[in-house]
Design a protein around this motif. Structure first.
Motif, PDB file in Angstrom:
ATOM      1  N   TYR A 123       0.830  -1.205   0.000  1.00 62.67           N
ATOM      2  CA  TYR A 123       0.000   0.000   0.000  1.00 62.67           C
ATOM      3  C   TYR A 123       0.865   1.256   0.000  1.00 62.67           C
ATOM      4  O   TYR A 123       0.553   2.248  -0.670  1.00 62.67           O
ATOM      5  CB  TYR A 123      -0.945   0.024   1.210  1.00 62.67           C
ATOM      6  CG  TYR A 123      -2.011  -1.038   1.158  1.00 62.67           C
ATOM      7  CD1 TYR A 123      -2.706  -1.298  -0.027  1.00 62.67           C
ATOM      8  CD2 TYR A 123      -2.346  -1.784   2.293  1.00 62.67           C
ATOM      9  CE1 TYR A 123      -3.673  -2.274  -0.060  1.00 62.67           C
ATOM     10  CE2 TYR A 123      -3.315  -2.762   2.242  1.00 62.67           C
ATOM     11  CZ  TYR A 123      -3.981  -3.010   1.061  1.00 62.67           C
ATOM     12  OH  TYR A 123      -4.939  -3.965   1.012  1.00 62.67           O
ATOM     13  N   GLY A 124       1.949   1.220   0.732  1.00 62.00           N
ATOM     14  CA  GLY A 124       2.843   2.376   0.766  1.00 62.00           C
ATOM     15  C   GLY A 124       3.458   2.630  -0.602  1.00 62.00           C
ATOM     16  O   GLY A 124       3.575   3.781  -1.054  1.00 62.00           O
ATOM     17  N   ALA A 125       3.854   1.544  -1.308  1.00 62.09           N
ATOM     18  CA  ALA A 125       4.452   1.700  -2.638  1.00 62.09           C
ATOM     19  C   ALA A 125       3.416   2.254  -3.609  1.00 62.09           C
ATOM     20  O   ALA A 125       3.725   3.123  -4.443  1.00 62.09           O
ATOM     21  CB  ALA A 125       4.985   0.355  -3.140  1.00 62.09           C
ATOM     22  N   LEU A 126       2.184   1.771  -3.525  1.00 64.90           N
ATOM     23  CA  LEU A 126       1.130   2.295  -4.403  1.00 64.90           C
ATOM     24  C   LEU A 126       0.839   3.770  -4.101  1.00 64.90           C
ATOM     25  O   LEU A 126       0.662   4.580  -5.025  1.00 64.90           O
ATOM     26  CB  LEU A 126      -0.149   1.465  -4.254  1.00 64.90           C
ATOM     27  CG  LEU A 126      -0.098   0.055  -4.843  1.00 64.90           C
ATOM     28  CD1 LEU A 126      -1.369  -0.697  -4.495  1.00 64.90           C
ATOM     29  CD2 LEU A 126       0.103   0.117  -6.346  1.00 64.90           C
ATOM     30  N   TYR A 130       1.294   6.886  -6.697  1.00 65.54           N
ATOM     31  CA  TYR A 130       0.211   7.824  -6.974  1.00 65.54           C
ATOM     32  C   TYR A 130       0.667   9.252  -6.699  1.00 65.54           C
ATOM     33  O   TYR A 130       0.414  10.162  -7.498  1.00 65.54           O
ATOM     34  CB  TYR A 130      -1.014   7.464  -6.125  1.00 65.54           C
ATOM     35  CG  TYR A 130      -2.174   8.408  -6.316  1.00 65.54           C
ATOM     36  CD1 TYR A 130      -2.950   8.336  -7.483  1.00 65.54           C
ATOM     37  CD2 TYR A 130      -2.493   9.368  -5.366  1.00 65.54           C
ATOM     38  CE1 TYR A 130      -4.000   9.215  -7.669  1.00 65.54           C
ATOM     39  CE2 TYR A 130      -3.531  10.248  -5.549  1.00 65.54           C
ATOM     40  CZ  TYR A 130      -4.299  10.165  -6.714  1.00 65.54           C
ATOM     41  OH  TYR A 130      -5.336  11.025  -6.904  1.00 65.54           O
ATOM     42  N   TYR A 131       1.361   9.445  -5.592  1.00 59.16           N
ATOM     43  CA  TYR A 131       1.848  10.774  -5.237  1.00 59.16           C
ATOM     44  C   TYR A 131       2.812  11.296  -6.301  1.00 59.16           C
ATOM     45  O   TYR A 131       2.736  12.453  -6.711  1.00 59.16           O
ATOM     46  CB  TYR A 131       2.535  10.716  -3.860  1.00 59.16           C
ATOM     47  CG  TYR A 131       3.224  11.993  -3.470  1.00 59.16           C
ATOM     48  CD1 TYR A 131       2.484  13.110  -3.063  1.00 59.16           C
ATOM     49  CD2 TYR A 131       4.613  12.103  -3.499  1.00 59.16           C
ATOM     50  CE1 TYR A 131       3.122  14.288  -2.707  1.00 59.16           C
ATOM     51  CE2 TYR A 131       5.249  13.262  -3.145  1.00 59.16           C
ATOM     52  CZ  TYR A 131       4.499  14.365  -2.742  1.00 59.16           C
ATOM     53  OH  TYR A 131       5.132  15.526  -2.393  1.00 59.16           O
ATOM     54  N   LEU A 132       3.742  10.442  -6.767  1.00 59.79           N
ATOM     55  CA  LEU A 132       4.711  10.867  -7.778  1.00 59.79           C
ATOM     56  C   LEU A 132       4.021  11.201  -9.103  1.00 59.79           C
ATOM     57  O   LEU A 132       4.405  12.164  -9.792  1.00 59.79           O
ATOM     58  CB  LEU A 132       5.781   9.786  -7.985  1.00 59.79           C
ATOM     59  CG  LEU A 132       6.758   9.593  -6.818  1.00 59.79           C
ATOM     60  CD1 LEU A 132       7.672   8.415  -7.098  1.00 59.79           C
ATOM     61  CD2 LEU A 132       7.565  10.852  -6.580  1.00 59.79           C
ATOM     62  N   VAL A 133       3.014  10.404  -9.470  1.00 57.31           N
ATOM     63  CA  VAL A 133       2.277  10.697 -10.710  1.00 57.31           C
ATOM     64  C   VAL A 133       1.571  12.032 -10.601  1.00 57.31           C
ATOM     65  O   VAL A 133       1.590  12.842 -11.544  1.00 57.31           O
ATOM     66  CB  VAL A 133       1.292   9.544 -11.028  1.00 57.31           C
ATOM     67  CG1 VAL A 133       0.330   9.923 -12.129  1.00 57.31           C
ATOM     68  CG2 VAL A 133       2.053   8.273 -11.400  1.00 57.31           C
ATOM     69  N   ALA A 138       1.388  17.895 -11.990  1.00 57.56           N
ATOM     70  CA  ALA A 138       1.416  19.281 -11.538  1.00 57.56           C
ATOM     71  C   ALA A 138       2.615  20.015 -12.134  1.00 57.56           C
ATOM     72  O   ALA A 138       2.490  21.167 -12.586  1.00 57.56           O
ATOM     73  CB  ALA A 138       1.463  19.337 -10.014  1.00 57.56           C
ATOM     74  N   LEU A 139       3.750  19.382 -12.192  1.00 58.06           N
ATOM     75  CA  LEU A 139       4.936  20.005 -12.778  1.00 58.06           C
ATOM     76  C   LEU A 139       4.735  20.246 -14.272  1.00 58.06           C
ATOM     77  O   LEU A 139       5.150  21.274 -14.802  1.00 58.06           O
ATOM     78  CB  LEU A 139       6.174  19.132 -12.539  1.00 58.06           C
ATOM     79  CG  LEU A 139       6.749  19.148 -11.124  1.00 58.06           C
ATOM     80  CD1 LEU A 139       7.876  18.118 -10.995  1.00 58.06           C
ATOM     81  CD2 LEU A 139       7.280  20.526 -10.782  1.00 58.06           C
TER      82      LEU A 139
END
Length: 149
Positions: A123-126, A130-133, A138-139
């Motif tokens: 779950y942490g990896a997912l 998601y956060y990085l995507v 946003a960038l």
């Protein structure tokens, strides 16, 4: 006496016929025995040649055996070297097996720790993905706005 003379004459003719057949049979037997004599006369010469060939074969076999023994004596040190290399490699692989077993034990402890954590790691990896995507989107949007101005 006439009957007696006729009987003797018949017996004589029968004896002559039997004698003729016996003569033919004895002549055939004499021919066979003559062939046997020729074969028996040739037998010592044939046995001598067979014995000579046998002694040649034995002599060649002894020479070959002596040559093989000489070559084995020359190769014996090589076999000892190969044996020593095999023993050394066995010792090396046994030490590698021991080291691998200890590494396996230590990784097994880590695996148990991960299993204790359960699905939290997944779950942490997912969540991180998601956060990085989202950050990337946003960038990109910020870059597009800066390029359009």
């Amino acid at each position: 006496m006439d009957y007696l003379g006729i009987g003797v004459l018949i017996i004589g003719i029968a004896f002559a016929i039997v004698s003729i057949f016996l003569i033919k049979a004895l002549n055939n037997l004499a021919n066979v025995l003559g062939g046997v004599r020729k074969t028996v006369d040739q037998l010592p010469d044939q046995l001598d040649s067979v014995m000579k060939e046998t002694s040649n074969v034995l002599h060649n076999s002894n020479d070959t055996l002596a040559d093989v023994n000489e070559k084995i004596r020359a190769l014996s040190p090589l076999f000892y070297i190969v044996g020593d290399i095999g023993e050394s490699s066995r010792k090396l692989t046994s030490s590698l097996v021991d080291m691998t077993y200890s590494v396996k034990q230590s990784t097994h402890e880590g695996e148990q720790k991960i299993n204790e954590e359960g699905w939290r790691g997944v779950y942490g990896a997912l969540a991180l993905t998601y956060y990085l995507v989202q950050k990337r989107k946003a960038l990109k949007s910020v870059q597009l706005e800066s390029q359009t101005r």
